[in-house]
Design an enzyme around this catalytic site. Structure first.
Site, PDB file in Angstrom:
ATOM      1  N   TYR A 149      -1.895   5.370  -2.362  1.00  0.00           N
ATOM      2  CA  TYR A 149      -2.489   6.518  -2.759  1.00  0.00           C
ATOM      3  C   TYR A 149      -3.519   6.849  -1.968  1.00  0.00           C
ATOM      4  O   TYR A 149      -3.694   8.050  -1.661  1.00  0.00           O
ATOM      5  CB  TYR A 149      -3.059   6.054  -4.278  1.00  0.00           C
ATOM      6  CG  TYR A 149      -3.655   7.139  -5.072  1.00  0.00           C
ATOM      7  CD1 TYR A 149      -3.027   8.138  -5.738  1.00  0.00           C
ATOM      8  CD2 TYR A 149      -5.296   7.020  -5.180  1.00  0.00           C
ATOM      9  CE1 TYR A 149      -3.557   9.249  -6.268  1.00  0.00           C
ATOM     10  CE2 TYR A 149      -5.957   8.245  -6.048  1.00  0.00           C
ATOM     11  CZ  TYR A 149      -4.751   9.197  -6.638  1.00  0.00           C
ATOM     12  OH  TYR A 149      -5.531  10.084  -7.336  1.00  0.00           O
ATOM     13  N   ASP A 150      -4.474   6.102  -1.505  1.00  0.00           N
ATOM     14  CA  ASP A 150      -5.704   6.472  -0.586  1.00  0.00           C
ATOM     15  C   ASP A 150      -5.261   7.002   0.713  1.00  0.00           C
ATOM     16  O   ASP A 150      -5.865   7.889   0.943  1.00  0.00           O
ATOM     17  CB  ASP A 150      -6.603   5.049  -0.535  1.00  0.00           C
ATOM     18  CG  ASP A 150      -6.937   4.467  -1.742  1.00  0.00           C
ATOM     19  OD1 ASP A 150      -6.544   4.955  -2.866  1.00  0.00           O
ATOM     20  OD2 ASP A 150      -7.828   3.438  -1.692  1.00  0.00           O
ATOM     21  N   GLU A 151      -4.443   6.555   1.302  1.00  0.00           N
ATOM     22  CA  GLU A 151      -3.878   6.968   2.506  1.00  0.00           C
ATOM     23  C   GLU A 151      -2.962   8.142   2.676  1.00  0.00           C
ATOM     24  O   GLU A 151      -3.187   8.978   3.494  1.00  0.00           O
ATOM     25  CB  GLU A 151      -3.292   5.882   3.547  1.00  0.00           C
ATOM     26  CG  GLU A 151      -4.198   4.697   3.812  1.00  0.00           C
ATOM     27  CD  GLU A 151      -5.086   4.629   4.756  1.00  0.00           C
ATOM     28  OE1 GLU A 151      -5.655   6.001   4.947  1.00  0.00           O
ATOM     29  OE2 GLU A 151      -5.695   4.018   5.517  1.00  0.00           O
ATOM     30  N   GLY A 152      -2.145   8.142   1.459  1.00  0.00           N
ATOM     31  CA  GLY A 152      -1.460   9.366   1.098  1.00  0.00           C
ATOM     32  C   GLY A 152      -2.339  10.542   0.961  1.00  0.00           C
ATOM     33  O   GLY A 152      -2.195  11.796   1.616  1.00  0.00           O
ATOM     34  N   ARG A 190      -7.092   3.510 -15.882  1.00  0.00           N
ATOM     35  CA  ARG A 190      -8.366   4.270 -15.224  1.00  0.00           C
ATOM     36  C   ARG A 190      -9.607   3.772 -15.933  1.00  0.00           C
ATOM     37  O   ARG A 190      -9.796   3.334 -17.155  1.00  0.00           O
ATOM     38  CB  ARG A 190      -8.039   5.569 -15.486  1.00  0.00           C
ATOM     39  CG  ARG A 190      -7.226   6.141 -14.229  1.00  0.00           C
ATOM     40  CD  ARG A 190      -6.961   7.496 -14.108  1.00  0.00           C
ATOM     41  NE  ARG A 190      -6.016   7.960 -14.589  1.00  0.00           N
ATOM     42  CZ  ARG A 190      -5.578   9.440 -14.401  1.00  0.00           C
ATOM     43  NH1 ARG A 190      -6.007  10.098 -13.915  1.00  0.00           N
ATOM     44  NH2 ARG A 190      -4.339   9.841 -15.319  1.00  0.00           N
TER      45      ARG A 190
END
Ligand code: NAD
Ligand code: UDP
Length: 202
Positions: A149-152, A190
Site C-alpha cells: 500500500y505505502d510503496e504503491g 481502520r
C-alpha cells in the site's frame, strides 16, 4: 447549472466509502458522473440510490487494465484502503496503485483531462515527526506487509509528478488522513472505526 459548466467526470473506486460520497457530491453539483469499480471492496449498496439518476453511470472494470472513455476530469480513488483488505492480495494492491495510475494518467494525457490521485498519510510510513508536513519524506519500510500500500501509493505519486513534468498534465495529489463516516465497514480495521467499535463493546 449552465450546460457549458457540466463536466463529464470519472470516479474510479466510486462504489467505495469515499468514492460513493464523491459521486453523490458531483451529481448534486450537476455533473455527469461515470463510476468505475471492480467491487473488490466496494459495495452495490453504496451506490444503489444513484443508479436511477440520469447523469450517473456504473461500469464494472479493473483499472489495472486500460480504459478508453471520454471524460473531462478524473478522480482516481480505486484502491483497497483498510489494512485487512490491502494485505489480503498485496500484489493486486500494488498493481492497482501502479498499473492503475499509469492507465488513468494515460487516459488523462489522451484527453487533456485534469486528474486527482487519492494518496494517503501512509506515504509518511512510521513517521519520526509530528504532525507531518508535506515536505517530510517519511519513514516507510519497503519490505514489510504494509509496503504494498505505502510503496504503491509512493510510486503513484512519482508517476503523477512525472506525467506533470514530462507531459504537462494537470494533476492534483491529495494525501488523505484517516476519514470516517456513513458507509464505513465497522470491522474494516481502520483506526477510527476500531476506536468506536471498541468503545461500544465496553
Ligand atoms: P474503499 O475500499 O471503500 O474504496 C476503494 C474502492 O476501489 C472500492 O470500491 C474498490 O472496489 C475499488 N477498487 C479497488 N481496486 C480496484 C481496481 N483495481 N479497479 C477498480 N476499482 C478498484 O476505500 P476508501 O476508504 O473509500 O478509499 C478510497 C481512496 O482513498 C483509496 O485510494 C484510499 O487509498 C484513499 N484513502 C482513504 C483514506 C480513508 O481514511 N478512507 C485515507 C487515506 C487514503
Ligand atoms: N491508456 C488507457 N486509456 C487511454 C489512453 C491510454 O487506459 O485512453 C493506457 C494505455 O494502455 C497505456 C497507459 O495508459 O498503457 C499509459 O499511456 P501513455 O500514453 O502515457 O503511455 P504509452 O502508451 O505511450 O506507454
Amino acid at each position: 447549472m449552465h450546460q457549458a459548466q457540466v463536466k463529464r467526470i470519472l470516479v474510479t473506486g466510486g462504489a467505495g466509502f469515499l468514492g460513493s460520497h464523491l459521486c453523490e457530491h458531483l451529481l448534486a453539483q450537476g455533473h455527469d458522473v461515470l463510476c468505475v469499480d471492480n467491487f473488490y471492496t466496494g459495495r452495490k449498496e453504496n451506490i444503489a440510490h444513484l443508479l436511477g439518476h440520469p447523469y450517473f453511470e456504473l461500469y464494472r472494470h479493473d483499472i489495472t487494465f486500460p480504459l478508453y472513455v471520454e471524460v473531462d476530469q478524473i478522480y482516481n480513488l480505486a484502491c483497497p484502503a483498510s489494512p485487512v483488505h490491502y494485505q489480503n492480495d498485496p500484489v493486486q494492491t500494488t498493481k492497482t496503485s501502479v498499473h492503475g495510475a499509469i492507465n488513468m494518467l494515460g487516459l488523462a494525457k489522451r484527453l487533456g483531462a485534469t486528474i486527482l490521485q487519492a494518496s494517503t498519510s501512509e506515504v509518511y510510513g512510521d513517521p519520526q515527526c509530528h504532525p507531518q508536513r508535506e515536505e517530510y519524506w517519511g519513514n516507510v519500510n519497503p519490505v514489510g506487509p504494509r509496503a504494498c500500500y505505502d510503496e504503491g501509493k509512493h510510486c503513484a505519486e512519482t508517476l503523477f509528478m512525472d506525467y506533470r513534468r514530462q507531459h504537462g498534465l494537470r494533476i492534483r495529489v491529495a494525501r488523505i488522513f484517516n476519514t470516517y463516516g456513513p458507509r464505513m465497514h465497522p470491522d474494516d480495521g481502520r483506526v477510527v472505526s476500531n476506536f468506536i467499535v471498541q468503545a461500544l463493546r465496553r
